[in-house]
Design an enzyme around this catalytic site. Sequence first.
Site, PDB file in Angstrom:
ATOM      1  N   LYS A   1      -0.352   1.469   8.157  1.00  0.00           N
ATOM      2  CA  LYS A   1       0.336   0.904   7.061  1.00  0.00           C
ATOM      3  C   LYS A   1      -0.653  -0.312   6.163  1.00  0.00           C
ATOM      4  CE  LYS A   1       3.324  -0.588   4.197  1.00  0.00           C
ATOM      5  NZ  LYS A   1       4.037  -0.101   3.279  1.00  0.00           N
TER       6      LYS A   1
ATOM      7  N   CYS B   1       3.768  -5.964  -1.689  1.00  0.00           N
ATOM      8  CA  CYS B   1       3.015  -5.351  -0.394  1.00  0.00           C
ATOM      9  C   CYS B   1       1.415  -5.512  -0.635  1.00  0.00           C
ATOM     10  CB  CYS B   1       3.380  -3.690  -0.508  1.00  0.00           C
ATOM     11  SG  CYS B   1       5.265  -3.536  -0.499  1.00  0.00           S
TER      12      CYS B   1
ATOM     13  N   GLY C   1       0.089  -7.314  -8.203  1.00  0.00           N
ATOM     14  CA  GLY C   1       1.650  -8.022  -7.869  1.00  0.00           C
ATOM     15  C   GLY C   1       2.258  -7.106  -6.997  1.00  0.00           C
TER      16      GLY C   1
HETATM   17  N1  SAJ Z   1      -2.550  -1.995  -9.941  1.00  0.00           N
HETATM   18  C1  SAJ Z   1      -3.909  -2.366 -10.553  1.00  0.00           C
HETATM   19  N2  SAJ Z   1      -4.935  -1.276 -10.834  1.00  0.00           N
HETATM   20  C2  SAJ Z   1      -4.424   0.046 -10.508  1.00  0.00           C
HETATM   21  C3  SAJ Z   1      -3.314   0.127  -9.774  1.00  0.00           C
HETATM   22  C4  SAJ Z   1      -2.327  -0.809  -9.576  1.00  0.00           C
HETATM   23  O1  SAJ Z   1      -4.151  -3.514 -11.176  1.00  0.00           O
HETATM   24  O2  SAJ Z   1      -5.397   0.638 -10.644  1.00  0.00           O
HETATM   25  C5  SAJ Z   1      -1.716  -2.981  -9.665  1.00  0.00           C
HETATM   26  C6  SAJ Z   1      -0.426  -2.927 -10.331  1.00  0.00           C
HETATM   27  O3  SAJ Z   1      -0.278  -3.289 -11.568  1.00  0.00           O
HETATM   28  C7  SAJ Z   1       0.530  -3.739  -9.383  1.00  0.00           C
HETATM   29  C8  SAJ Z   1      -0.043  -3.876  -8.057  1.00  0.00           C
HETATM   30  O4  SAJ Z   1      -1.385  -3.080  -8.180  1.00  0.00           O
HETATM   31  O5  SAJ Z   1       0.421  -5.150  -9.707  1.00  0.00           O
HETATM   32  C9  SAJ Z   1       0.640  -2.894  -6.936  1.00  0.00           C
HETATM   33  O6  SAJ Z   1       0.834  -1.543  -7.480  1.00  0.00           O
HETATM   34  P1  SAJ Z   1       0.970  -0.147  -6.892  1.00  0.00           P
HETATM   35  O7  SAJ Z   1       1.939   0.810  -7.920  1.00  0.00           O
HETATM   36  O8  SAJ Z   1      -0.256   0.178  -6.855  1.00  0.00           O
HETATM   37  O9  SAJ Z   1       1.839  -0.481  -5.722  1.00  0.00           O
HETATM   38  P2  SAJ Z   1       3.328  -1.009  -5.138  1.00  0.00           P
HETATM   39  O10 SAJ Z   1       2.991  -2.376  -4.673  1.00  0.00           O
HETATM   40  O11 SAJ Z   1       4.278  -0.700  -5.981  1.00  0.00           O
HETATM   41  O12 SAJ Z   1       3.490  -0.080  -4.068  1.00  0.00           O
HETATM   42  C10 SAJ Z   1       2.374  -0.053  -2.737  1.00  0.00           C
HETATM   43  C11 SAJ Z   1       2.271   1.611  -2.409  1.00  0.00           C
HETATM   44  N3  SAJ Z   1       0.997   1.574  -1.603  1.00  0.00           N
HETATM   45  C12 SAJ Z   1       0.167   2.333  -2.142  1.00  0.00           C
HETATM   46  O13 SAJ Z   1       0.137   3.064  -2.887  1.00  0.00           O
HETATM   47  C13 SAJ Z   1      -0.934   2.331  -0.941  1.00  0.00           C
HETATM   48  C14 SAJ Z   1       3.517   2.066  -1.938  1.00  0.00           C
HETATM   49  O14 SAJ Z   1       3.309   3.536  -1.434  1.00  0.00           O
HETATM   50  C15 SAJ Z   1       3.737   1.240  -0.648  1.00  0.00           C
HETATM   51  O15 SAJ Z   1       5.032   1.739   0.177  1.00  0.00           O
HETATM   52  C16 SAJ Z   1       4.212  -0.166  -1.092  1.00  0.00           C
HETATM   53  O16 SAJ Z   1       3.045  -0.561  -1.717  1.00  0.00           O
HETATM   54  C17 SAJ Z   1       4.540  -0.816   0.027  1.00  0.00           C
HETATM   55  O17 SAJ Z   1       6.207  -1.132   0.345  1.00  0.00           O
HETATM   56  O18 SAJ Z   1       3.872  -1.313   0.909  1.00  0.00           O
END
Ligand code: SAJ
Length: 435
Positions: A227, A281, A278
């Site tokens: 995880k 996680c 943000g």
């Molecule tokens: N982000 C970027 N660039 C990118 C992708 C994302 O700057 O190319 C930023 C987003 O804008 C956001 C942050 O990253 O601020 C996180 O967004 P996200 O959509 O990547 O992930 P979360 O936090 O919504 O959910 C993550 C997921 N983990 C992965 O994709 C490895 C989800 O599957 C997990 O279950 C979740 O964390 C968790 O609960 O741990």
Amino acid sequence: MSSTTIHFAKEEAATTNFATISVIGLGYIGLPTAAIFASHKVKVIGVDVNADTVATINRGEIHIVEPDLGNAVKNAVAKDFLQAVNQPLASDAFLITVPTPLQDDHQPDMSFVESAAKSIAPVLQKGNLVILESTSPVGATEKMAQWLAQARPDLSFPQQMDEKADINIAYCPERVLPGRVMVELIQNDRVIGGMSATCSARACELYQIFLQGECVVTQCRTAEMCKLTENSFRDVNIAFANELSLICYEQAIDVWELINLANRHPRVNILQPGPGVGGHCIAVDPWFIVAQNPQLAHLIHTARLVNDAKPQWIIDRVKAAVADCIKTTNKRAAEVKIACFGLAFKPDIDDLRESPALAIASLVAEWHAGETWAVEPNIEQLPPSQTSQMKLTDTDSALQIADILLMLVDHHEFKAIKAEDIKQSWIIDSKGVWR
Ligand code: SAJ
């Protein structure tokens, strides 16, 4: 020993050895999980220490925003398959889904897991299965097993009796994406880290009540690390994109074009830069690895620092734009209007918690002598903490009044803005909204 009975409607039950399942912690993961088990006509007891949460759920309502969750909870409660309480009751299985936040020193705070474990200990019975789902440092499941064993010396646990233990224990992390929780809970593969082979087999049996994805069995320490690894992988890769965005700015290169070009290589897949990372996680979980391995986790640690530094870099760009605007237009600082497009932590959601966009908008508004406007199509009103600093408006009005556009989230409404409607000379686009 408490053994209060809860009565549920007599409907056709899922074929399972788990007649009653308790979910401890009814937040973003616990409540959807409880609702999905209940939708398979298994009796579910949801436990939460927050009296308002318990009352809301028992009215068939929800306290969090997640597509399709409202209906699932409403139906589950109406049909008596889901009931919320504030103290654990006897059950066949217990799932612990409580928060594991970071402390100020970036060490994981396991106190909610400890309280949850200690709260279920009095109602544990021989044959029970206990699953930890909360994101946790390596070794947390074994620690939880110790807390349970200390509280219940009359029962045997896997660390004492392995396959023959009275209580089975496993670590099975949630991996669902906010906004797609009700789909991903069912469809994603599940990593199952039992403390023994029997523990894993029983955990698989439990999730197979609703799971369409595969149950993949491993050790509990590997499951814990898995995880943390998934979210650290993403953090490191976003940090790479964010670092590239700083380098490209200095080199007068369009980072979005660069990434598109590089990603045409068959083995390159760079993520997107942004205003910072943000959510609850990705910006948190890597610290669990760093805290346990400070001498080894250089790259993971550096990625956190790179991503956490991005908001200040954006703010510095805003300050430079304001200075340039004042110089070019002869306006006073108090006459310069800034419009911040997007406050949520990622596109097309209304979740403002742990959002770099909100943090940047808030700091800009606090610093700026003139008006700061916020455009966030997914909310009706600003959080109370922001109302004295900025004003909420819509896209068209912001495009009319602002001198400086600060693009913080790539919501689909912003991507749809036509080039001819943009008259501003100062645009700081942290998300490549129009690329
Ligand atoms: N982000 C970027 N660039 C990118 C992708 C994302 O700057 O190319 C930023 C987003 O804008 C956001 C942050 O990253 O601020 C996180 O967004 P996200 O959509 O990547 O992930 P979360 O936090 O919504 O959910 C993550 C997921 N983990 C992965 O994709 C490895 C989800 O599957 C997990 O279950 C979740 O964390 C968790 O609960 O741990």
